[in-house]
Design a protein around this motif. Structure first.
Motif, PDB file in Angstrom:
ATOM      1  N   PRO A 136      -5.237  42.511  -9.391  1.00  0.00           N
ATOM      2  CA  PRO A 136      -6.258  41.572  -8.924  1.00  0.00           C
ATOM      3  C   PRO A 136      -6.889  42.095  -7.638  1.00  0.00           C
ATOM      4  O   PRO A 136      -6.202  42.663  -6.792  1.00  0.00           O
TER       5      PRO A 136
ATOM      6  N   GLY B  63      -9.776  41.143  -4.434  1.00  0.00           N
ATOM      7  CA  GLY B  63     -10.676  40.209  -3.755  1.00  0.00           C
ATOM      8  C   GLY B  63     -11.716  41.021  -3.000  1.00  0.00           C
ATOM      9  O   GLY B  63     -12.432  41.834  -3.573  1.00  0.00           O
ATOM     10  N   GLY B  64     -11.749  40.842  -1.687  1.00  0.00           N
ATOM     11  CA  GLY B  64     -12.736  41.547  -0.867  1.00  0.00           C
ATOM     12  C   GLY B  64     -12.299  42.948  -0.470  1.00  0.00           C
ATOM     13  O   GLY B  64     -13.033  43.639   0.244  1.00  0.00           O
ATOM     14  N   MET B  65     -11.090  43.358  -0.854  1.00  0.00           N
ATOM     15  CA  MET B  65     -10.545  44.705  -0.576  1.00  0.00           C
ATOM     16  C   MET B  65     -10.359  44.971   0.925  1.00  0.00           C
ATOM     17  O   MET B  65     -10.410  46.110   1.363  1.00  0.00           O
ATOM     18  N   THR B  66     -10.157  43.915   1.706  1.00  0.00           N
ATOM     19  CA  THR B  66      -9.915  44.118   3.142  1.00  0.00           C
ATOM     20  C   THR B  66      -8.426  44.118   3.471  1.00  0.00           C
ATOM     21  O   THR B  66      -8.041  44.204   4.639  1.00  0.00           O
ATOM     22  N   GLY B  67      -7.581  43.991   2.451  1.00  0.00           N
ATOM     23  CA  GLY B  67      -6.130  43.963   2.660  1.00  0.00           C
ATOM     24  C   GLY B  67      -5.644  45.235   3.333  1.00  0.00           C
ATOM     25  O   GLY B  67      -6.215  46.319   3.147  1.00  0.00           O
TER      26      GLY B  67
ATOM     27  N   LEU C  78     -12.218  37.449   0.551  1.00  0.00           N
ATOM     28  CA  LEU C  78     -12.537  36.334  -0.343  1.00  0.00           C
ATOM     29  C   LEU C  78     -11.389  35.322  -0.336  1.00  0.00           C
ATOM     30  O   LEU C  78     -10.233  35.689  -0.063  1.00  0.00           O
TER      31      LEU C  78
ATOM     32  N   SER D 108      -3.809  34.643  -1.630  1.00  0.00           N
ATOM     33  CA  SER D 108      -2.780  35.509  -2.216  1.00  0.00           C
ATOM     34  C   SER D 108      -1.977  36.231  -1.145  1.00  0.00           C
ATOM     35  O   SER D 108      -0.827  36.598  -1.366  1.00  0.00           O
ATOM     36  N   THR D 109      -2.611  36.475   0.015  1.00  0.00           N
ATOM     37  CA  THR D 109      -1.875  37.116   1.111  1.00  0.00           C
ATOM     38  C   THR D 109      -1.338  36.081   2.112  1.00  0.00           C
ATOM     39  O   THR D 109      -0.710  36.467   3.096  1.00  0.00           O
TER      40      THR D 109
ATOM     41  N   GLY E 268      -3.283  34.892   7.917  1.00  0.00           N
ATOM     42  CA  GLY E 268      -3.088  34.179   9.184  1.00  0.00           C
ATOM     43  C   GLY E 268      -4.415  34.126   9.924  1.00  0.00           C
ATOM     44  O   GLY E 268      -5.324  33.427   9.527  1.00  0.00           O
TER      45      GLY E 268
ATOM     46  N   ILE F 138      -5.392  33.809  -8.955  1.00  0.00           N
ATOM     47  CA  ILE F 138      -6.004  32.577  -8.454  1.00  0.00           C
ATOM     48  C   ILE F 138      -7.481  32.600  -8.835  1.00  0.00           C
ATOM     49  O   ILE F 138      -8.192  33.576  -8.537  1.00  0.00           O
TER      50      ILE F 138
HETATM   51  C1  LIG Z   1     -11.070  43.818  10.410  1.00  0.00           C
HETATM   52  C2  LIG Z   1      -9.943  43.135   9.712  1.00  0.00           C
HETATM   53  C3  LIG Z   1      -9.300  42.070  10.338  1.00  0.00           C
HETATM   54  C4  LIG Z   1      -8.241  41.420   9.692  1.00  0.00           C
HETATM   55  N1  LIG Z   1      -7.637  40.377  10.331  1.00  0.00           N
HETATM   56  C5  LIG Z   1      -6.642  39.731   9.708  1.00  0.00           C
HETATM   57  C6  LIG Z   1      -5.990  38.624  10.339  1.00  0.00           C
HETATM   58  O1  LIG Z   1      -6.291  38.272  11.476  1.00  0.00           O
HETATM   59  N2  LIG Z   1      -5.027  37.982   9.646  1.00  0.00           N
HETATM   60  C7  LIG Z   1      -4.657  38.360   8.374  1.00  0.00           C
HETATM   61  O2  LIG Z   1      -3.769  37.722   7.788  1.00  0.00           O
HETATM   62  N3  LIG Z   1      -5.237  39.413   7.780  1.00  0.00           N
HETATM   63  C8  LIG Z   1      -6.213  40.104   8.393  1.00  0.00           C
HETATM   64  N4  LIG Z   1      -6.786  41.166   7.777  1.00  0.00           N
HETATM   65  C9  LIG Z   1      -6.308  41.595   6.447  1.00  0.00           C
HETATM   66  C10 LIG Z   1      -7.111  41.015   5.261  1.00  0.00           C
HETATM   67  O3  LIG Z   1      -8.412  40.679   5.653  1.00  0.00           O
HETATM   68  C11 LIG Z   1      -6.424  39.789   4.686  1.00  0.00           C
HETATM   69  O4  LIG Z   1      -5.195  40.167   4.128  1.00  0.00           O
HETATM   70  C12 LIG Z   1      -7.254  39.049   3.624  1.00  0.00           C
HETATM   71  O5  LIG Z   1      -6.618  37.822   3.340  1.00  0.00           O
HETATM   72  C13 LIG Z   1      -7.405  39.844   2.334  1.00  0.00           C
HETATM   73  O6  LIG Z   1      -8.412  39.231   1.540  1.00  0.00           O
HETATM   74  P1  LIG Z   1      -9.241  40.083   0.476  1.00  0.00           P
HETATM   75  O7  LIG Z   1     -10.111  39.143  -0.277  1.00  0.00           O
HETATM   76  O8  LIG Z   1      -9.902  41.221   1.109  1.00  0.00           O
HETATM   77  O9  LIG Z   1      -8.050  40.557  -0.490  1.00  0.00           O
HETATM   78  P2  LIG Z   1      -7.782  41.975  -1.136  1.00  0.00           P
HETATM   79  O10 LIG Z   1      -7.574  43.009  -0.096  1.00  0.00           O
HETATM   80  O11 LIG Z   1      -8.780  42.277  -2.175  1.00  0.00           O
HETATM   81  O12 LIG Z   1      -6.377  41.673  -1.856  1.00  0.00           O
HETATM   82  C14 LIG Z   1      -5.234  41.356  -1.087  1.00  0.00           C
HETATM   83  C15 LIG Z   1      -4.055  41.041  -2.037  1.00  0.00           C
HETATM   84  O13 LIG Z   1      -4.312  39.831  -2.753  1.00  0.00           O
HETATM   85  C16 LIG Z   1      -4.365  40.078  -4.166  1.00  0.00           C
HETATM   86  N5  LIG Z   1      -5.480  39.258  -4.670  1.00  0.00           N
HETATM   87  C17 LIG Z   1      -6.765  39.287  -4.270  1.00  0.00           C
HETATM   88  N6  LIG Z   1      -7.459  38.310  -4.875  1.00  0.00           N
HETATM   89  C18 LIG Z   1      -6.576  37.665  -5.694  1.00  0.00           C
HETATM   90  C19 LIG Z   1      -6.680  36.553  -6.574  1.00  0.00           C
HETATM   91  N7  LIG Z   1      -7.824  35.899  -6.748  1.00  0.00           N
HETATM   92  N8  LIG Z   1      -5.570  36.166  -7.242  1.00  0.00           N
HETATM   93  C20 LIG Z   1      -4.392  36.816  -7.077  1.00  0.00           C
HETATM   94  N9  LIG Z   1      -4.240  37.853  -6.257  1.00  0.00           N
HETATM   95  C21 LIG Z   1      -5.317  38.273  -5.566  1.00  0.00           C
HETATM   96  C22 LIG Z   1      -4.562  41.567  -4.308  1.00  0.00           C
HETATM   97  O14 LIG Z   1      -3.980  42.039  -5.524  1.00  0.00           O
HETATM   98  C23 LIG Z   1      -3.812  42.092  -3.093  1.00  0.00           C
HETATM   99  O15 LIG Z   1      -2.438  42.152  -3.349  1.00  0.00           O
HETATM  100  C24 LIG Z   1      -7.829  41.856   8.407  1.00  0.00           C
HETATM  101  C25 LIG Z   1      -8.467  42.936   7.784  1.00  0.00           C
HETATM  102  C26 LIG Z   1      -9.504  43.575   8.427  1.00  0.00           C
HETATM  103  C27 LIG Z   1     -10.167  44.717   7.716  1.00  0.00           C
END
Ligand SMILES: Cc1cc2nc3c(=O)[nH]c(=O)nc-3n(C[C@H](O)[C@H](O)[C@H](O)COP(=O)(O)OP(=O)(O)OC[C@H]3O[C@@H](n4cnc5c(N)ncnc54)[C@H](O)[C@@H]3O)c2cc1C
Length: 461
Positions: free
Chosen positions: A67, A69-73, A138, A144-145, A148, A204
């Motif tokens: 899965p 999302g926004g790939m910022t993990g 997203l 999913s993470t 925080g 989700i």
């Molecule tokens: C500049 C920057 C600042 C950040 N600051 C913080 C911070 O303050 N606190 C914090 O907690 N994190 C922070 N992060 C990390 C990141 O942004 C978070 O973990 C965010 O919640 C990931 O969301 P995403 O949509 O990019 O998920 P993704 O990176 O795409 O995916 C994250 C995980 O969730 C899973 N996933 C994604 N979408 C779904 C779905 N719909 N259903 C099931 N599983 C799914 C993926 O398989 C993966 O395991 C930061 C990152 C950056 C680049």
């Protein structure tokens, strides 16, 4: 076999699936800094039914699904698998409802966090979840993470913002539980299984988010403290005097503050004099005058007691943004340093100062040119450390650095991940933060829900 799943996906999903070299690079990797991977297929469904159909096909062929999302993990959790299917939720980006009586918002999983925040504000309400990646991450990824971020001290982690969820299980079963009620004790609270499980148990697709009253006013202050113990005294009095008005308590060690302000000319230093520790405090309240007065009271007593040496209260939105820009410059450290090893550890707040100092010292003892920057959401016991060894170039000793840092965290009974999750990067170390019994129970849950081990295979466990 490969031919058959390609045909099955194409027949079921048509234009919503692309294969091989047609998959754009942004779906090859997240922000964890690992090498990119080209999956077999990328599916970008437009509906829960299409997610379910994808899962049914992949389960039948036992092909792994990642899965996205926004790939910022920052843990490698959304990095796809060679030969597997990447399933991005980015097209499911509708806000279905804002219910101002229940103070809830029903969204699809692909809504960017900042879009959800704006929709809440447009309705006169407030979404308490906020992080630096707000424009790219997203909601599905946030949940999913169990993300925080900056306002956990007031509003809690992502988990606290969820009332209902819809998920698709690995076999394609759709579980719709879009509860809006604050109180619902009818059986197991199943949503908790999927929040924070990093896409290993279900996908989700929709969520009901809990909204808050909008603070009419957010006031920030930037403080220089003589040392970490003084900063803890400031935290204590801010908690006691401000109560729920305290929305952020973000700390920067001189290592971080000096490196970022010297490296990025667009950042403005708040003080000419150096300090032992820096903190950004934010307070939120219904009444602007009362809110500012409360923050000023806290700062005056801290200045008088010597816990704060200098403080800046911005007088405009622009000045507020400038103060926060230093803390939010974390997305730039890759540019300043190149490859790095980053940590999001958690430990009892009172130990954070001593541990950060010990890590920074141990890093330069081991690698004399080491750069180790410390900062964090210290009000939530969350310390970030970012390490880079310039002389190592592209071959950073990630494993050795990780073992050094986690050694200090394990000794304090801390956690190896306070917010970014385990993903791929921290998988070998999960046993440092979880007992064998906890790990065995996690494995039993995974086996019960995903017996073919197709969902986010290889992550977390
Ligand atoms: C500049 C920057 C600042 C950040 N600051 C913080 C911070 O303050 N606190 C914090 O907690 N994190 C922070 N992060 C990390 C990141 O942004 C978070 O973990 C965010 O919640 C990931 O969301 P995403 O949509 O990019 O998920 P993704 O990176 O795409 O995916 C994250 C995980 O969730 C899973 N996933 C994604 N979408 C779904 C779905 N719909 N259903 C099931 N599983 C799914 C993926 O398989 C993966 O395991 C930061 C990152 C950056 C680049």
């Amino acid at each position: 076999m490969t031919e058959t799943i390609v045909d099955a996906l194409r027949a079921e999903l048509g234009a919503e699936v692309v294969f091989g070299n047609d998959i754009p690079a942004r779906y090859h990797n997240d922000w964890a800094g690992m090498s990119p991977v080209l999956p077999l297929a990328l599916v970008r469904p437009r509906s829960t039914q299409q997610v379910a159909a994808t899962m049914r096909i992949c389960n039948a062929f036992k092909v792994p699904v990642t899965p996205q999302g926004g790939m910022t993990g920052l843990a490698g959790g959304a990095r796809p698998i060679k030969g597997g299917v990447a399933l991005s939720l980015d097209r499911m980006n509708g806000i279905e409802e804002v219910d101002t009586v229940m103070a809830t918002m029903t969204v699809q999983a692909g809504v960017p966090l900042s879009t959800a925040q704006k929709a809440a504000e447009d309705a006169g309400l407030f979404l308490g979840l906020d992080l630096g990646a707000r424009d790219s991450c997203l909601i599905g990824g946030n949940l999913s993470t169990n993300a925080g971020g900056n306002r956990v001290i007031r509003y809690g982690m992502a988990r606290e913002h969820v009332l209902g969820l819809e998920v698709v299980l690995p076999d394609g079963t759709v579980v719709t539980s879009l509860n809006k009620m604050l109180k619902n004790n009818a059986g197991y609270d199943l949503k908790q299984l999927f929040i924070g499980s990093e896409g290993t148990l279900g996908i989700i697709t929709r969520a009901v988010l809990r909204l808050q009253a909008r603070p009419a006013m957010l006031a920030s202050a930037f403080c220089g403290c003589p040392d970490f113990p003084s900063l803890l005294e400031l935290l204590k009095s801010a908690r006691q005097q401000m109560g729920s008005a305290l929305t952020s308590f973000e700390v920067m060690w001189p290592s971080f503050y000096d490196f970022m302000t010297q490296g990025l000319p667009n950042l403005r230093r708040a003080f000419n004099e150096p300090h032992g520790a820096y903190v950004l405090i934010e307070s939120g309240g219904r009444d602007a005058t009362e809110n500012e007065a409360l923050l000023q009271d806290v700062l005056s007593s801290a200045l008088e007691a010597g816990f704060v040496t200098d403080a800046v209260l911005p007088s405009s939105e622009r000045e507020t943004r400038d103060l926060w820009a230093v803390r939010e410059s974390v997305s730039e450290y890759g540019k300043l340093m190149g490859p790095l090893t980053a940590f999001d550890v958690g430990l009892p707040t009172s130990a954070a100062g001593k541990v950060a100092d010990a890590i920074e010292a141990a890093m330069t003892d081991r690698w004399p040119d080491a750069i180790a920057l410390s900062y964090g959401h210290i009000g939530d016991s969350n310390l970030h450390v970012v390490c880079h060894i310039p002389s190592a170039g592209q071959d950073q000793p990630h494993k050795e650095i990780t073992e050094l840092v986690f050694g200090f965290i394990a000794a304090e009974g801390g956690t190896i991940s306070a917010e970014h999750g385990i993903g791929l990067l921290k998988k070998p170390y999960l046993g440092l933060s979880r007992t064998p019994e906890e790990l065995a129970l996690m494995a039993r849950i995974k086996h019960a829900i995903d017996p073919n081990f197709i969902l986010n295979t290889g992550k977390v466990f």
